[in-house]
Design a protein around this motif. Structure first.
Motif, PDB file in Angstrom:
ATOM      1  N   GLU A 195       0.814  -1.208   0.000  1.00  0.00           N
ATOM      2  CA  GLU A 195       0.000   0.000   0.000  1.00  0.00           C
ATOM      3  C   GLU A 195       0.856   1.271   0.000  1.00  0.00           C
ATOM      4  O   GLU A 195       1.964   1.286   0.537  1.00  0.00           O
ATOM      5  N   PRO A 196       0.339   2.330  -0.615  1.00  0.00           N
ATOM      6  CA  PRO A 196       1.085   3.588  -0.654  1.00  0.00           C
ATOM      7  C   PRO A 196       1.474   4.064   0.749  1.00  0.00           C
ATOM      8  O   PRO A 196       0.693   3.955   1.686  1.00  0.00           O
ATOM      9  N   GLY A 197       2.700   4.555   0.866  1.00  0.00           N
ATOM     10  CA  GLY A 197       3.179   5.060   2.153  1.00  0.00           C
ATOM     11  C   GLY A 197       3.920   4.047   2.988  1.00  0.00           C
ATOM     12  O   GLY A 197       4.527   4.404   4.001  1.00  0.00           O
ATOM     13  N   ALA A 198       3.886   2.774   2.584  1.00  0.00           N
ATOM     14  CA  ALA A 198       4.585   1.744   3.357  1.00  0.00           C
ATOM     15  C   ALA A 198       6.098   1.966   3.284  1.00  0.00           C
ATOM     16  O   ALA A 198       6.628   2.303   2.215  1.00  0.00           O
ATOM     17  N   PRO A 199       6.812   1.792   4.396  1.00  0.00           N
ATOM     18  CA  PRO A 199       8.265   2.010   4.376  1.00  0.00           C
ATOM     19  C   PRO A 199       8.990   1.181   3.327  1.00  0.00           C
ATOM     20  O   PRO A 199       9.935   1.660   2.699  1.00  0.00           O
ATOM     21  N   ALA A 200       8.549  -0.074   3.122  1.00  0.00           N
ATOM     22  CA  ALA A 200       9.225  -0.924   2.141  1.00  0.00           C
ATOM     23  C   ALA A 200       9.121  -0.334   0.746  1.00  0.00           C
ATOM     24  O   ALA A 200      10.071  -0.420  -0.046  1.00  0.00           O
ATOM     25  N   ASN A 201       7.984   0.265   0.431  1.00  0.00           N
ATOM     26  CA  ASN A 201       7.838   0.922  -0.863  1.00  0.00           C
ATOM     27  C   ASN A 201       8.841   2.061  -1.011  1.00  0.00           C
ATOM     28  O   ASN A 201       9.376   2.307  -2.094  1.00  0.00           O
ATOM     29  N   ARG A 202       9.085   2.762   0.083  1.00  0.00           N
ATOM     30  CA  ARG A 202      10.040   3.876   0.035  1.00  0.00           C
ATOM     31  C   ARG A 202      11.445   3.369  -0.288  1.00  0.00           C
ATOM     32  O   ARG A 202      12.202   4.026  -1.013  1.00  0.00           O
ATOM     33  N   HIS A 203      11.780   2.202   0.268  1.00  0.00           N
ATOM     34  CA  HIS A 203      13.092   1.625  -0.032  1.00  0.00           C
ATOM     35  C   HIS A 203      13.197   1.299  -1.517  1.00  0.00           C
ATOM     36  O   HIS A 203      14.226   1.557  -2.154  1.00  0.00           O
ATOM     37  N   ILE A 204      12.139   0.717  -2.066  1.00  0.00           N
ATOM     38  CA  ILE A 204      12.132   0.363  -3.482  1.00  0.00           C
ATOM     39  C   ILE A 204      12.228   1.622  -4.341  1.00  0.00           C
ATOM     40  O   ILE A 204      13.000   1.685  -5.304  1.00  0.00           O
ATOM     41  N   GLN A 205      11.446   2.644  -3.984  1.00  0.00           N
ATOM     42  CA  GLN A 205      11.464   3.875  -4.764  1.00  0.00           C
ATOM     43  C   GLN A 205      12.823   4.559  -4.688  1.00  0.00           C
ATOM     44  O   GLN A 205      13.304   5.122  -5.690  1.00  0.00           O
ATOM     45  N   ARG A 206      13.451   4.517  -3.529  1.00  0.00           N
ATOM     46  CA  ARG A 206      14.785   5.110  -3.392  1.00  0.00           C
ATOM     47  C   ARG A 206      15.775   4.382  -4.292  1.00  0.00           C
ATOM     48  O   ARG A 206      16.640   5.014  -4.914  1.00  0.00           O
ATOM     49  N   MET A 207      15.664   3.062  -4.362  1.00  0.00           N
ATOM     50  CA  MET A 207      16.528   2.262  -5.221  1.00  0.00           C
ATOM     51  C   MET A 207      16.341   2.663  -6.689  1.00  0.00           C
ATOM     52  O   MET A 207      17.310   2.789  -7.441  1.00  0.00           O
ATOM     53  N   ILE A 208      15.084   2.905  -7.075  1.00  0.00           N
ATOM     54  CA  ILE A 208      14.792   3.335  -8.449  1.00  0.00           C
ATOM     55  C   ILE A 208      15.318   4.754  -8.685  1.00  0.00           C
ATOM     56  O   ILE A 208      15.953   5.045  -9.708  1.00  0.00           O
TER      57      ILE A 208
END
Length: 317
Positions: free
Chosen positions: A151-164
């Motif tokens: 879901e949007p806002g999840a910390p794990a998503n932030r890690h993935i987005q930072r990697m991108i």
């Protein structure tokens, strides 16, 4: 001083101690309702339900708010919820460190340890040569340059987005799809059935590990931590909650889960369509041995011994 007055004076300290020793509810009726958060993850839904069954047996009530992780931590800080059983570390470090530093929330104890939390692919993809983050870019076409998160806002998503965003592993032109847990898993299900390619956020405990043949990818240590994102899940509360409600605090300190336990309860919910409270109760009925260490020294809301009350609630006699 008369004999009666001397006796009264002697009894007053004892009476004071007895009053102090009563359950926390006697001094704070707000302890009756335990306010919790569920970010929409089935593992937290499951552990919330286990805790909810224990609370019901002890005479307490549970109020669960369905809110995202970022909002959960602010709600803890603001005193709007009391307990969160889903503080995944280290993935939630950026959320929790500022709040613990300012004394806005309290970490009570780990409730689950030794788990994995990182990107994964179906086994037919790993057998084709994708076993590490560094292998993804070479197969951008097969993956449609897409990573599926939660879901949007999840910390794990932030890690993935930072990697991108940093272009690490050659993924600078890839896209993160933020969805619900079930939305993400529907993509995994389709890929398995159609022998297609997908890379997605995976973790244990979760019945996906039993339902699908998946491979966790190595190489993501900078973003998810070593050993395939080895994680610990902590119980956290709003500041002062354990002092205000020490009986519930003691239960929270002693509450420990296992990967196998959560996998089984989650499978009842996701695969068998059981209501979370019913699934948790069914598991507890099958594994009553877990109750004693959890409930040691814990009382009902009225001060009676907690273990027999919970067993009676679960129909264990």
């Amino acid at each position: 001083m008369t004999r009666s007055r001397r006796l009264l004076a002697a009894l007053l300290p004892v009476a004071g101690i007895a009053a102090f020793a009563q359950p926390a509810l006697a001094a704070n009726p707000e302890c009756r309702v335990v306010r919790m958060s569920d970010p929409g993850w089935t593992d937290i839904t499951s552990t919330n339900a286990v805790f909810g069954n224990l609370l019901a047996g002890l005479g307490y009530e549970r109020q669960v708010e369905s809110i995202a992780v970022s909002i959960t931590f602010q709600a803890l800080k603001n005193g709007d919820i009391d307990v969160f059983l889903g503080n995944w570390m280290p993935s939630q470090t950026t959320f929790i460190e500022p709040l613990t530093a300012e004394g806005a929330i309290e970490v009570i104890a780990p409730n689950l340890q030794g788990i994995r939390f990182t990107l994964a692919v179906p086994d037919h993809v790993s057998e084709a040569g994708v076993t590490d983050f560094a292998d993804l870019a070479d197969h951008a076409e097969e993956f449609e340059s897409t990573i599926y998160g939660i879901e949007p806002g999840a910390p794990a998503n932030r890690h993935i987005q930072r990697m991108i965003d940093t272009g690490d592993f050659g993924l600078g032109d890839w896209t993160l799809v933020e969805s619900s847990e079930q939305g993400m898993l529907s993509q995994v299900d389709r890929a398995e059935r159609r022998d297609e390619w997908v890379v997605f956020l995976a973790w244990e405990p979760h019945p996906m590990n039993m339902k699908y043949d998946i491979t966790y990818l190595s190489g993501g240590d900078e973003y998810f931590g070593p050993n395939y994102g080895s994680a610990t899940v902590n119980t956290v509360t709003r500041t002062g909650y354990v002092e205000e409600c020490p009986n519930i605090g003691k239960l929270l300190e002693q509450l420990q889960f296992t990967v196998e336990m959560e996998n089984e309860i989650m499978a009842m919910i996701l695969d068998e369509g059981m209501e979370p409270m019913d699934a948790a109760a069914a598991w507890l009925e099958q594994h009553p041995e877990v109750l004693e260490p959890w409930l040691q020294g814990v009382t009902t809301i009225d001060g009676a011994e907690g273990l027999p009350a919970v067993k009676a609630h679960l129909g264990l006699g």
